[in-house]
Write a protein that holds these residues in place. Structure first.
Motif, PDB file in Angstrom:
ATOM      1  N   THR A  67       0.855  -1.193   0.000  1.00  0.00           N
ATOM      2  CA  THR A  67       0.000   0.000   0.000  1.00  0.00           C
ATOM      3  C   THR A  67       0.883   1.232   0.000  1.00  0.00           C
ATOM      4  O   THR A  67       1.815   1.334   0.816  1.00  0.00           O
ATOM      5  CB  THR A  67      -0.914   0.024   1.244  1.00  0.00           C
ATOM      6  OG1 THR A  67      -1.721  -1.151   1.268  1.00  0.00           O
ATOM      7  CG2 THR A  67      -1.820   1.248   1.216  1.00  0.00           C
ATOM      8  N   ILE A  69       0.727   5.310   0.467  1.00  0.00           N
ATOM      9  CA  ILE A  69      -0.137   6.357   1.000  1.00  0.00           C
ATOM     10  C   ILE A  69       0.560   7.701   0.880  1.00  0.00           C
ATOM     11  O   ILE A  69       1.709   7.849   1.315  1.00  0.00           O
ATOM     12  CB  ILE A  69      -0.477   6.091   2.485  1.00  0.00           C
ATOM     13  CG1 ILE A  69      -1.183   4.742   2.638  1.00  0.00           C
ATOM     14  CG2 ILE A  69      -1.328   7.217   3.056  1.00  0.00           C
ATOM     15  CD1 ILE A  69      -1.338   4.313   4.088  1.00  0.00           C
ATOM     16  N   SER A  91      -3.272  13.039  -0.196  1.00  0.00           N
ATOM     17  CA  SER A  91      -4.345  12.384   0.562  1.00  0.00           C
ATOM     18  C   SER A  91      -4.922  11.190  -0.180  1.00  0.00           C
ATOM     19  O   SER A  91      -6.135  11.018  -0.279  1.00  0.00           O
ATOM     20  CB  SER A  91      -5.471  13.387   0.869  1.00  0.00           C
ATOM     21  OG  SER A  91      -5.016  14.415   1.702  1.00  0.00           O
ATOM     22  N   SER A  92      -4.056  10.365  -0.737  1.00  0.00           N
ATOM     23  CA  SER A  92      -4.504   9.231  -1.546  1.00  0.00           C
ATOM     24  C   SER A  92      -3.855   7.936  -1.064  1.00  0.00           C
ATOM     25  O   SER A  92      -2.853   7.942  -0.362  1.00  0.00           O
ATOM     26  CB  SER A  92      -4.179   9.466  -3.022  1.00  0.00           C
ATOM     27  OG  SER A  92      -4.826  10.627  -3.496  1.00  0.00           O
ATOM     28  N   ARG A  93      -4.460   6.832  -1.497  1.00  0.00           N
ATOM     29  CA  ARG A  93      -3.987   5.503  -1.102  1.00  0.00           C
ATOM     30  C   ARG A  93      -4.177   4.551  -2.278  1.00  0.00           C
ATOM     31  O   ARG A  93      -5.251   4.512  -2.888  1.00  0.00           O
ATOM     32  CB  ARG A  93      -4.790   5.024   0.104  1.00  0.00           C
ATOM     33  CG  ARG A  93      -4.530   3.594   0.553  1.00  0.00           C
ATOM     34  CD  ARG A  93      -5.565   3.160   1.591  1.00  0.00           C
ATOM     35  NE  ARG A  93      -5.523   4.013   2.766  1.00  0.00           N
ATOM     36  CZ  ARG A  93      -4.949   3.683   3.916  1.00  0.00           C
ATOM     37  NH1 ARG A  93      -4.383   2.488   4.053  1.00  0.00           N
ATOM     38  NH2 ARG A  93      -4.958   4.507   4.940  1.00  0.00           N
TER      39      ARG A  93
END
Length: 280
Positions: A67, A69, A91-93
């Motif tokens: 992941t 982030i 602000s994303s993943r």
């Protein structure tokens, strides 16, 4: 407006590996090699790259996921094991396999990302973003899908994509062409396709903010993710005032707000990491 302590974002992210190790990434010139049995994972500059180890069979039974982030005030570039390039906005993943298994290529997005997908007729590339699944074979597109926002937007720059919507009975995918955007409302569960200027939706990948006749509330929402600030309106009627702006993402925030204020009746003041919007 007085000089603010609010600063522009930079290249930074957090990598969470399959064994839950958290690694902070930045734009250092030093190479960082991250150990994995399946792939060589290298961070160089502001790019994280995956290359499948030659000893790994094409059909992997157990898929390992990483992941990436990006916090508020961060962005990062990722190269997946198939060569697909992803630019992840603030602000994303993105959740993705360390190595694709040769049967499918699926990733999960929350936030905003720009994809340049490596072509494969045999194995489509699928982006799952909340209620929207985007299937591609090799193309360039941008997806905006923040969990706290109502609209999910898929903007196609090159190639073709098919979009399926969860919980909606559709006989087939919705196909869009280059220069088109599909907008899906999570509230109404309706989808609309229209022609757009794709530069408005991909300018962030080139270090720019470009807004065309956009409400100030939307402009501040986008900018707050990059500059990492909060904002509030003392006069709610100002939220829908519209502006057309083109400016660099690394500009001083005071300069940007002054430009907006000079051409309108909007006034900005700052308190710590917050911006207060009021009438002059």
């Amino acid at each position: 407006m007085a000089q603010s302590t609010i600063v522009a974002g930079k290249q930074k992210a957090i990598l969470i590996t399959a064994n839950n190790q958290q690694i902070e990434l930045d734009s250092t010139d030093n190479k960082q090699i991250i150990n994995s049995e399946l792939a060589q994972i290298v961070q160089s500059g502001s790019t994280l790259s995956y290359s499948k180890n030659d000893s790994i069979d094409n059909t992997i039974k157990a898929i390992e996921y990483n992941t990436l982030i990006t916090p508020r005030g961060g962005e990062y570039k990722l190269v997946l094991s198939d060569g697909t390039e992803v630019m992840l906005n603030s602000s994303s993943r993105l959740i993705y396999p360390v190595v694709f298994n040769g049967i499918s290529r699926e990733v999960i997005l929350e936030g905003e990302a720009y994809f340049k997908v490596t072509k494969s007729k045999e194995t489509p590339f699928i982006v799952k973003a909340n209620d929207v699944n985007v299937t591609v074979y090799g193309t360039v597109f941008n997806i905006l899908a923040y969990s706290n926002e109502n609209l999910i937007q898929t903007t196609l720059i090159e190639g073709s994509v098919g979009i399926s919507l969860n919980n909606i009975n559709l006989e087939s995918e919705i196909k869009i062409k280059p220069g088109q955007q599909l907008t899906y409302s999570k509230d109404t569960r309706n989808a609309e396709t229209k022609e757009v200027n794709t530069e408005l939706f991909t300018a962030w990948t080139k270090g720019m903010f470009v807004f065309e006749n956009e409400p100030i509330n939307n402009i501040l929402t986008v900018m707050s993710r990059w500059y990492n600030f909060d904002f509030e309106f003392k006069d709610e009627s100002l939220k829908n005032q519209r502006f057309t702006i083109s400016l660099g993402r690394y500009n001083n925030i005071t300069k940007i707000l002054d430009m907006i204020s000079i051409s309108s009746n909007v006034k900005f003041s700052t308190k710590g990491n917050s911006i207060i919007v009021s009438s002059k």
